[in-house]
Design an enzyme around this catalytic site. Sequence first.
Site, PDB file in Angstrom:
ATOM      1  N   ASP A  99       0.781  -1.238   0.000  1.00 31.52           N
ATOM      2  CA  ASP A  99       0.000   0.000   0.000  1.00 31.52           C
ATOM      3  C   ASP A  99       0.811   1.286   0.000  1.00 31.52           C
ATOM      4  O   ASP A  99       0.296   2.341   0.340  1.00 31.52           O
ATOM      5  CB  ASP A  99      -0.899  -0.003   1.241  1.00 31.52           C
ATOM      6  N   GLU A 121      -0.391  -9.019  -1.186  1.00 30.25           N
ATOM      7  CA  GLU A 121      -1.096  -8.417  -0.045  1.00 30.25           C
ATOM      8  C   GLU A 121      -2.242  -7.525  -0.553  1.00 30.25           C
ATOM      9  O   GLU A 121      -2.377  -6.351  -0.198  1.00 30.25           O
ATOM     10  CB  GLU A 121      -0.158  -7.629   0.879  1.00 30.25           C
ATOM     11  N   GLU A 135      -2.435   5.236   2.447  1.00 26.14           N
ATOM     12  CA  GLU A 135      -2.346   3.806   2.130  1.00 26.14           C
ATOM     13  C   GLU A 135      -3.680   3.201   1.665  1.00 26.14           C
ATOM     14  O   GLU A 135      -3.700   2.342   0.781  1.00 26.14           O
ATOM     15  CB  GLU A 135      -1.806   3.026   3.332  1.00 26.14           C
ATOM     16  N   HIS A 212       5.000   5.656  13.125  1.00 29.48           N
ATOM     17  CA  HIS A 212       5.441   6.392  11.929  1.00 29.48           C
ATOM     18  C   HIS A 212       4.311   6.900  11.040  1.00 29.48           C
ATOM     19  O   HIS A 212       4.568   7.636  10.113  1.00 29.48           O
ATOM     20  CB  HIS A 212       6.354   5.509  11.070  1.00 29.48           C
ATOM     21  N   ARG A 214       1.637   8.749   8.895  1.00 28.48           N
ATOM     22  CA  ARG A 214       1.487  10.182   8.577  1.00 28.48           C
ATOM     23  C   ARG A 214       0.348  10.818   9.374  1.00 28.48           C
ATOM     24  O   ARG A 214       0.461  11.958   9.831  1.00 28.48           O
ATOM     25  CB  ARG A 214       1.220  10.353   7.075  1.00 28.48           C
ATOM     26  N   HIS A 245      11.769   5.580  13.944  1.00 23.68           N
ATOM     27  CA  HIS A 245      11.741   5.702  12.480  1.00 23.68           C
ATOM     28  C   HIS A 245      12.632   6.862  12.037  1.00 23.68           C
ATOM     29  O   HIS A 245      12.796   7.843  12.764  1.00 23.68           O
ATOM     30  CB  HIS A 245      10.285   5.929  12.056  1.00 23.68           C
TER      31      HIS A 245
HETATM   32  C1  UD1 Z   1       6.345   4.998   4.083  1.00 24.68           C
HETATM   33  C2  UD1 Z   1       5.008   4.611   3.449  1.00 24.68           C
HETATM   34  C3  UD1 Z   1       4.115   3.939   4.470  1.00 24.68           C
HETATM   35  C4  UD1 Z   1       4.831   2.787   5.158  1.00 24.68           C
HETATM   36  C5  UD1 Z   1       6.158   3.267   5.718  1.00 24.68           C
HETATM   37  C6  UD1 Z   1       6.931   2.115   6.309  1.00 24.68           C
HETATM   38  C7  UD1 Z   1       4.065   6.074   1.697  1.00 24.68           C
HETATM   39  C8  UD1 Z   1       3.353   7.334   1.402  1.00 24.68           C
HETATM   40  N1  UD1 Z   1       4.334   5.842   2.998  1.00 24.68           N
HETATM   41  O1  UD1 Z   1       6.075   5.980   5.080  1.00 24.68           O
HETATM   42  O2  UD1 Z   1       2.945   3.451   3.829  1.00 24.68           O
HETATM   43  O3  UD1 Z   1       4.013   2.316   6.212  1.00 24.68           O
HETATM   44  O4  UD1 Z   1       6.939   3.841   4.657  1.00 24.68           O
HETATM   45  O5  UD1 Z   1       7.959   2.546   7.154  1.00 24.68           O
HETATM   46  O6  UD1 Z   1       4.388   5.330   0.799  1.00 24.68           O
HETATM   47  N2  UD1 Z   1      13.811   8.312   5.878  1.00 24.68           N
HETATM   48  C9  UD1 Z   1      15.190   8.214   5.906  1.00 24.68           C
HETATM   49  N3  UD1 Z   1      15.754   6.990   5.636  1.00 24.68           N
HETATM   50  C10 UD1 Z   1      15.024   5.862   5.366  1.00 24.68           C
HETATM   51  C11 UD1 Z   1      13.621   5.982   5.351  1.00 24.68           C
HETATM   52  C12 UD1 Z   1      13.025   7.215   5.599  1.00 24.68           C
HETATM   53  O7  UD1 Z   1      15.895   9.169   6.159  1.00 24.68           O
HETATM   54  O8  UD1 Z   1      15.612   4.795   5.134  1.00 24.68           O
HETATM   55  C13 UD1 Z   1      13.183   9.640   6.180  1.00 24.68           C
HETATM   56  C14 UD1 Z   1      13.344  10.625   5.001  1.00 24.68           C
HETATM   57  O9  UD1 Z   1      13.508  11.906   5.504  1.00 24.68           O
HETATM   58  C15 UD1 Z   1      11.980  10.531   4.322  1.00 24.68           C
HETATM   59  C16 UD1 Z   1      11.067  10.336   5.525  1.00 24.68           C
HETATM   60  O10 UD1 Z   1      11.789   9.452   6.400  1.00 24.68           O
HETATM   61  O11 UD1 Z   1      11.684  11.692   3.552  1.00 24.68           O
HETATM   62  C17 UD1 Z   1       9.703   9.766   5.236  1.00 24.68           C
HETATM   63  O12 UD1 Z   1       9.775   8.615   4.369  1.00 24.68           O
HETATM   64  P1  UD1 Z   1       8.479   8.234   3.457  1.00 24.68           P
HETATM   65  O13 UD1 Z   1       8.763   6.993   2.701  1.00 24.68           O
HETATM   66  O14 UD1 Z   1       8.023   9.433   2.702  1.00 24.68           O
HETATM   67  O15 UD1 Z   1       7.354   8.007   4.554  1.00 24.68           O
HETATM   68  P2  UD1 Z   1       7.202   6.910   5.680  1.00 24.68           P
HETATM   69  O16 UD1 Z   1       6.552   7.576   6.846  1.00 24.68           O
HETATM   70  O17 UD1 Z   1       8.481   6.208   5.867  1.00 24.68           O
HETATM   71  N1  UDP Z   2      10.848  -3.407  11.507  1.00 29.88           N
HETATM   72  C1  UDP Z   2      12.242  -3.528  11.467  1.00 29.88           C
HETATM   73  N2  UDP Z   2      13.005  -2.698  12.268  1.00 29.88           N
HETATM   74  C2  UDP Z   2      12.437  -1.758  13.081  1.00 29.88           C
HETATM   75  C3  UDP Z   2      11.016  -1.623  13.100  1.00 29.88           C
HETATM   76  C4  UDP Z   2      10.257  -2.454  12.282  1.00 29.88           C
HETATM   77  O1  UDP Z   2      12.781  -4.371  10.753  1.00 29.88           O
HETATM   78  O2  UDP Z   2      13.185  -1.054  13.789  1.00 29.88           O
HETATM   79  C5  UDP Z   2      10.037  -4.285  10.639  1.00 29.88           C
HETATM   80  C6  UDP Z   2       8.876  -4.983  11.297  1.00 29.88           C
HETATM   81  O3  UDP Z   2       9.266  -6.230  11.860  1.00 29.88           O
HETATM   82  C7  UDP Z   2       7.882  -5.162  10.159  1.00 29.88           C
HETATM   83  C8  UDP Z   2       8.153  -3.954   9.286  1.00 29.88           C
HETATM   84  O4  UDP Z   2       9.431  -3.453   9.663  1.00 29.88           O
HETATM   85  O5  UDP Z   2       8.147  -6.327   9.394  1.00 29.88           O
HETATM   86  C9  UDP Z   2       7.104  -2.912   9.488  1.00 29.88           C
HETATM   87  O6  UDP Z   2       7.503  -1.733   8.887  1.00 29.88           O
HETATM   88  P1  UDP Z   2       6.802  -0.359   9.234  1.00 29.88           P
HETATM   89  O7  UDP Z   2       6.207  -0.398  10.587  1.00 29.88           O
HETATM   90  O8  UDP Z   2       7.824   0.694   8.945  1.00 29.88           O
HETATM   91  O9  UDP Z   2       5.710  -0.237   8.086  1.00 29.88           O
HETATM   92  P2  UDP Z   2       4.199  -0.748   7.922  1.00 29.88           P
HETATM   93  O10 UDP Z   2       4.172  -2.210   8.170  1.00 29.88           O
HETATM   94  O11 UDP Z   2       3.356   0.037   8.876  1.00 29.88           O
HETATM   95  O12 UDP Z   2       3.869  -0.371   6.510  1.00 29.88           O
END
Ligand code: UD1
Ligand code: UDP
Length: 391
Positions: A99, A121, A135, A212, A214, A245
Amino acid sequence: MSPIKVMTVFGTRPEAIKMAPVVIELGKYPELITPVVAVTAQHREMLDQVLHLFRIQPHYDLDIMSQGQTLFDITCRAMHGLNEVLMRERPDIVLVHGDTTTTFAGALAAFYHQTAVGHVEAGLRTHHKYSPFPEEMNRKLTGALTDLHFAPTATARDNLLGEGVGADAIFVTGNTVIDALMATVNKEYRFADGALAGIGEGGRRVILVTTHRRENLGEPMRQVYQALRDIVARYDDVEIVFPVHKNPLVRQVVSAELGGIERVILIDPLDYQPFANLIARSHIVLTDSGGIQEEAPSLGKPVLVLRDTTERPEAIAAGTVKLIGTDRERVYAETERLLTDSAEYHRMATACNPYGDGKAAGRIVETILWRYGLLNSPPQQFGCPAPTTEK
Ligand code: UD1
Ligand code: UDP
């Protein structure tokens, strides 16, 4: 017979964890399948950790992440990059997962190339347009572009049937997260990270926390963290482990509300292997994550979900997961209840596995082989009687 080309597209940590078993399974049929892996790298470090653990080397890495990226940034960059990859590779089918915005962009890019889409999924729904945001709509829009829907559970299949998707396009496979979890959790596992080496010592009860979403950024997260502060102040045998996160908007509020507090361990996101093993050694999990709602029940850990809606009702029905929202008093009261009411704790700590049996990736790949005429019959679906039809 020439092999079919199957391209997987993913970009964030959870997609990578849940797609890894599929990528590994696709690699087991070199005569029938040419696999191509394209990552958008919507996440960077959090994606790389998973690629490293599962030894996946992408053929294409679009490297799109920027700090504080917007939904427009992710969508536009992913679409442009995937256009080039699709022009070059011309796969028979593109597999996307779940998603995220990468998921939707992957499905839309494949559609623009008139390439078939398989959605892993598929069919999860809250039926609330803005919750979770974005999502819920990413899933629905991806579903509208999908040819093969790999629904993890019967509930997800029923959601798709209710939207008019044909029964012959839906396959109940179980969730690949259980495949990944089973390959990763191990009773003998020892934490390399010094901050975790002594967790739970002296009978301390560990509360594992992640946030995490939004829609929880800002005040909702602040309320949750204040409740956690109240909990550690009241219960001196409790410690909180919180892998924070990478999103700077999450990190700011976490350090303002929980920084420097005794028995609150704030750490960077963990690699999947230590994280999955940490769930297994925790007492309670508080999270707004989707994937963790699926993993913790299968490890017999009660989960309090910091959201108002969920697209994963199965473990709520089984009694191991409870939706509690983000209000400070409610979060405190529900956590306190699990710390003090042992009957309630044991009722919620019953292991349950509504999400999978560890064989989802095998079912997905065999279904694809069957649909492309490379296997004589489809696999047995998850939780369903053996199929009687042949293609
Ligand atoms: C994204 C997904 C969300 C998912 C989540 C899992 C979208 C819109 N959101 O949200 O569905 O549940 O990932 O974690 O697709 N960042 C880093 N390094 C990383 C990852 C993130 O620095 O490895 C920081 C960056 O500043 C980035 C911000 O986190 O801009 C947000 O990342 P983004 O993918 O936009 O949103 P998530 O909240 O991670
Ligand atoms: N996870 C991880 N390290 C962490 C936190 C979560 O590997 O520090 C794993 C967790 O076991 C799960 C996945 O990340 O499999 C979930 O990711 P997240 O919560 O970022 O996204 P969502 O599932 O809500 O899309």
